[in-house]
Design an enzyme around this catalytic site. Structure first.
Site, PDB file in Angstrom:
ATOM      1  N   HIS A   1     -34.407 109.145  -6.388  1.00 14.92           N
ATOM      2  CA  HIS A   1     -35.683 108.424  -6.365  1.00 14.92           C
ATOM      3  C   HIS A   1     -35.616 107.234  -7.301  1.00 14.92           C
ATOM      4  O   HIS A   1     -34.976 107.282  -8.350  1.00 14.92           O
ATOM      5  CB  HIS A   1     -36.848 109.339  -6.749  1.00 14.92           C
ATOM      6  CG  HIS A   1     -36.628 110.114  -8.010  1.00 14.92           C
ATOM      7  ND1 HIS A   1     -35.851 111.250  -8.058  1.00 14.92           N
ATOM      8  CD2 HIS A   1     -37.072 109.909  -9.274  1.00 14.92           C
ATOM      9  CE1 HIS A   1     -35.832 111.705  -9.289  1.00 14.92           C
ATOM     10  NE2 HIS A   1     -36.550 110.909 -10.060  1.00 14.92           N
TER      11      HIS A   1
ATOM     12  N   HIS B   1     -37.788 104.888  -9.687  1.00 14.16           N
ATOM     13  CA  HIS B   1     -39.046 104.744 -10.435  1.00 14.16           C
ATOM     14  C   HIS B   1     -39.418 103.261 -10.463  1.00 14.16           C
ATOM     15  O   HIS B   1     -38.581 102.414 -10.807  1.00 14.16           O
ATOM     16  CB  HIS B   1     -38.873 105.172 -11.896  1.00 14.16           C
ATOM     17  CG  HIS B   1     -38.596 106.624 -12.117  1.00 14.16           C
ATOM     18  ND1 HIS B   1     -39.568 107.509 -12.534  1.00 14.16           N
ATOM     19  CD2 HIS B   1     -37.464 107.354 -12.010  1.00 14.16           C
ATOM     20  CE1 HIS B   1     -39.036 108.720 -12.681  1.00 14.16           C
ATOM     21  NE2 HIS B   1     -37.758 108.644 -12.372  1.00 14.16           N
TER      22      HIS B   1
HETATM   23  P1  AMP Z   1     -36.603 112.093 -12.986  1.00  9.53           P
HETATM   24  O1  AMP Z   1     -36.799 112.557 -14.397  1.00  9.53           O
HETATM   25  O2  AMP Z   1     -35.982 110.733 -12.897  1.00  9.53           O
HETATM   26  O3  AMP Z   1     -35.901 113.142 -12.135  1.00  9.53           O
HETATM   27  O4  AMP Z   1     -38.076 111.902 -12.412  1.00  9.53           O
HETATM   28  C1  AMP Z   1     -38.809 112.895 -11.771  1.00  9.53           C
HETATM   29  C2  AMP Z   1     -40.238 112.417 -11.753  1.00  9.53           C
HETATM   30  O5  AMP Z   1     -40.943 113.170 -10.800  1.00  9.53           O
HETATM   31  C3  AMP Z   1     -40.967 112.568 -13.097  1.00  9.53           C
HETATM   32  O6  AMP Z   1     -41.423 111.297 -13.537  1.00  9.53           O
HETATM   33  C4  AMP Z   1     -42.116 113.515 -12.744  1.00  9.53           C
HETATM   34  O7  AMP Z   1     -43.304 113.228 -13.447  1.00  9.53           O
HETATM   35  C5  AMP Z   1     -42.263 113.314 -11.244  1.00  9.53           C
HETATM   36  N1  AMP Z   1     -42.841 114.407 -10.511  1.00  9.53           N
HETATM   37  C6  AMP Z   1     -42.479 115.713 -10.553  1.00  9.53           C
HETATM   38  N2  AMP Z   1     -43.244 116.448  -9.722  1.00  9.53           N
HETATM   39  C7  AMP Z   1     -44.092 115.576  -9.126  1.00  9.53           C
HETATM   40  C8  AMP Z   1     -45.127 115.712  -8.156  1.00  9.53           C
HETATM   41  N3  AMP Z   1     -45.458 116.903  -7.630  1.00  9.53           N
HETATM   42  N4  AMP Z   1     -45.811 114.617  -7.780  1.00  9.53           N
HETATM   43  C9  AMP Z   1     -45.504 113.401  -8.311  1.00  9.53           C
HETATM   44  N5  AMP Z   1     -44.532 113.209  -9.220  1.00  9.53           N
HETATM   45  C10 AMP Z   1     -43.830 114.280  -9.624  1.00  9.53           C
END
Ligand code: AMP
Length: 113
Positions: free
Chosen positions: A100, A102
């Site tokens: 993903h 950001h």
């Molecule tokens: P990463 O640390 O780069 O793997 O980012 C994962 C991101 O997913 C974090 O910023 C979380 O806050 C976000 N996240 C996890 N679960 C959800 C969810 N159900 N809806 C929206 N964002 C989420």
């Protein structure tokens, strides 16, 4: 992947605040925003991380950046600026193993480190 939280979000099994979608991509607001605008842009196809990418994935991953550009414009971030980040594995803090991008903006972001 049946146990992947982002696959469940893409399939509508887990709710999300949608920002954009097309055939290849889904974008939604981060549940724990690190900036006034914090959007996650994900391929609908499950790819664990940049480490799991192959040449066949180049188009779909490149498309994430073009979608990010369009969302940044919609959110009024093109001129003030924004940051695009892909975390990969533990040292970068990757917590969800579905690749993903950001998109962060809406305030002055601190220098990277
Ligand atoms: P990463 O640390 O780069 O793997 O980012 C994962 C991101 O997913 C974090 O910023 C979380 O806050 C976000 N996240 C996890 N679960 C959800 C969810 N159900 N809806 C929206 N964002 C989420």
């Amino acid at each position: 992947m049946s146990d992947c939280i982002f696959c469940k979000i893409i399939n509508g099994e887990i709710p999300s605040t949608s920002v954009f979608q097309d055939e290849q991509t889904y974008a939604f607001r981060d549940i724990a925003p690190a900036a006034p605008t914090h959007i996650l842009i994900v391929p609908k196809q499950h790819i664990d991380s940049v480490n799991a990418m192959t040449e066949a994935d180049e188009q779909v991953i490149g498309h994430l950046f073009n979608v990010a550009r369009q969302i940044a414009a919609q959110e009024g971030l093109s001129e003030p600026g924004y940051r695009l980040i892909i975390n990969t594995n533990a040292n970068a803090g990757q917590t969800v193993f579905h690749i993903h991008l950001h998109l962060l903006g809406g305030r002055q972001l601190k220098a990277m480190g």
